[in-house]
Design an enzyme around this catalytic site. Structure first.
Site, PDB file in Angstrom:
ATOM      1  N   SER A  61       0.824  -1.286  -0.113  1.00 50.10           N
ATOM      2  CA  SER A  61      -0.036   0.152  -0.167  1.00 50.10           C
ATOM      3  C   SER A  61       0.927   1.328  -0.024  1.00 50.10           C
ATOM      4  CB  SER A  61      -0.838   0.144   1.154  1.00 50.10           C
ATOM      5  OG  SER A  61      -2.004  -0.789   0.957  1.00 50.10           O
ATOM      6  N   LYS A  64       0.335   3.321  -2.925  1.00 53.91           N
ATOM      7  CA  LYS A  64      -0.855   4.229  -2.828  1.00 53.91           C
ATOM      8  C   LYS A  64      -0.325   5.704  -3.079  1.00 53.91           C
ATOM      9  CE  LYS A  64      -3.908   1.055  -0.945  1.00 53.91           C
ATOM     10  NZ  LYS A  64      -4.496   0.605   0.366  1.00 53.91           N
ATOM     11  N   TYR A 189      -4.172  -2.246  -9.710  1.00 55.41           N
ATOM     12  CA  TYR A 189      -3.931  -2.196  -8.336  1.00 55.41           C
ATOM     13  C   TYR A 189      -2.982  -3.495  -8.010  1.00 55.41           C
ATOM     14  CZ  TYR A 189      -5.126  -2.062  -3.704  1.00 55.41           C
ATOM     15  OH  TYR A 189      -4.811  -2.399  -2.007  1.00 55.41           O
ATOM     16  N   TYR A 241      -4.559   3.426   8.347  1.00 52.43           N
ATOM     17  CA  TYR A 241      -6.015   3.085   8.503  1.00 52.43           C
ATOM     18  C   TYR A 241      -6.771   3.186   9.986  1.00 52.43           C
ATOM     19  CZ  TYR A 241      -4.006   0.319   4.578  1.00 52.43           C
ATOM     20  OH  TYR A 241      -3.456   0.218   3.622  1.00 52.43           O
ATOM     21  N   VAL A 259       1.091  -3.953   3.785  1.00 54.65           N
ATOM     22  CA  VAL A 259       0.832  -5.322   4.538  1.00 54.65           C
ATOM     23  C   VAL A 259       2.337  -6.080   4.397  1.00 54.65           C
ATOM     24  CG1 VAL A 259      -1.302  -5.184   4.772  1.00 54.65           C
ATOM     25  CG2 VAL A 259      -0.633  -6.222   2.602  1.00 54.65           C
TER      26      VAL A 259
HETATM   27  N1  GLU Z   1      -2.227  -5.194  -1.536  1.00 49.87           N
HETATM   28  C1  GLU Z   1      -2.926  -5.183  -0.208  1.00 49.87           C
HETATM   29  C2  GLU Z   1      -4.537  -5.307  -0.221  1.00 49.87           C
HETATM   30  O1  GLU Z   1      -5.081  -4.970  -1.341  1.00 49.87           O
HETATM   31  C3  GLU Z   1      -2.558  -3.829   0.317  1.00 49.87           C
HETATM   32  C4  GLU Z   1      -3.099  -3.698   1.713  1.00 49.87           C
HETATM   33  C5  GLU Z   1      -1.963  -2.797   2.387  1.00 49.87           C
HETATM   34  O2  GLU Z   1      -0.778  -2.800   2.093  1.00 49.87           O
HETATM   35  O3  GLU Z   1      -2.308  -2.333   3.496  1.00 49.87           O
HETATM   36  O4  GLU Z   1      -4.892  -6.077   0.263  1.00 49.87           O
END
Ligand code: GLU
Length: 306
Positions: A61, A64, A189, A241, A259
């Site tokens: 993520s 992003k 994505y 988050y 993650v």
């Molecule tokens: N690729 C992970 C997902 O879509 C990203 C989530 C993250 O890195 O926090 O679940």
């Protein structure tokens, strides 16, 4: 700086036992929870690093942030009609808010928000490959390393287990908030999340956000100052988050977790820090990585709240 980083890792090392490696993406589950690294890239171009700072990991993520910078460059403030900028107080892949808020994700850093950002960067009937090439071009140029690439095995693993992200995308499609077919948007994505980078590469790549959008070595304007400021503010409030408040409380820097266990943190006016340790807390933030960043801030006083 070198000594501060080494000491921060010593403080953080026992915290590896607190977390759990993400296993819902099988290719990530294979990474050892013992890994721990940190790097700092400042204005002078010297990148300090300690521990496993040269080992590439899945940035997940953290991608992003860079996609947000590219999408804002492409569509400008109109992006904010499709995605909000408030903390969600929920999990990265939560679907509940999307229904009550008519398919407009709370912010660009939860998964549905990031899928909208990716969709906006692709553009109407645009090319997902071009969007990923734009991401790689940005990461390669700013990290100074042309070898930065997508780990296709991780991308495939994420796609195979991506029912939840597809659900989010279909839900937004139903509300008219996705221009491209679901498979095009989530395909891009999954690939952006699967970019592999080391702490050293990542710290250099994110450094422009610490210097008003400018690369401090070359003077290149990567994004205008007002946009860097806004991206940093979204990172501060939404980057972890439902753990964003805790990260602000402990570290006090705009940051983004992934993650894969990476965290990119921006110290405005000083530089960028990247920490990596794969074992995650309940909200998907690296437990030891956040502890290492907290230790650096304790020593440097770089929290934006000082
Ligand atoms: N690729 C992970 C997902 O879509 C990203 C989530 C993250 O890195 O926090 O679940």
């Amino acid at each position: 700086m070198q000594q501060i980083l080494t000491e921060a890792l010593a403080v953080a090392a026992p915290r590896r036992a607190e977390g759990k490696v993400a296993d819902y993406i099988p290719a990530l589950a294979r990474v050892s929870p013992d890994r721990l690294g940190i790097a700092f890239a400042g204005a002078d171009g010297v990148v300090h690093g300690a521990g496993d700072c040269d080992e590439p990991f899945s940035i997940q993520s953290i991608s992003k942030i860079f996609m947000l910078a590219l999408a804002l460059e492409r569509v400008g403030v109109d992006l904010w009609r499709r995605v909000g900028r408030e903390p969600s107080g929920g999990a990265f892949n939560s679907i509940v808010q999307l229904e009550s808020e008519q398919g407009i994700p709370r912010n660009p850093l939860i998964n549905p928000g990031a899928i909208v950002v990716t969709d906006a960067l692709i553009g109407e009937q645009g090319s997902a490959d071009a969007a990923i090439e734009a991401l790689l071009a940005l990461l390669r140029a700013q990290s100074g390393d042309p070898s930065v690439a997508v780990d296709e095995e991780v991308a495939a693993s994420e796609s195979e287990t991506g029912a939840r992200n597809r659900s989010l995308a279909w839900f937004m499609k139903n509300f008219g908030n996705l221009a491209n077919p679901v498979e095009i948007a989530v395909g891009a994505y999954f690939r952006q999340c699967a970019v592999a980078m080391s702490c050293r590469q990542l710290a250099r790549a994110g450094r422009f956000l610490a210097f008003d959008g400018r690369n401090p070595e070359t003077g290149e304007v990567v994004c205008p100052p007002h946009r860097a400021r806004r991206i940093n503010s979204v990172m501060m409030l939404c980057g972890h988050y439902d753990n964003s408040g805790e990260f602000a409380f402990r570290v006090g820097l705009p940051g983004k977790s992934g993650v894969g266990g990476g965290i990119l943190a921006i110290a405005p006016g000083h530089g960028a820090l990247a920490a990596w340790s794969p074992a995650l807390n309940d909200s998907g933030t690296s437990a030891a990585g956040a502890a290492a960043l907290e230790a650096v801030v304790d020593r440097t006083g770089w929290s934006v709240f000082f």
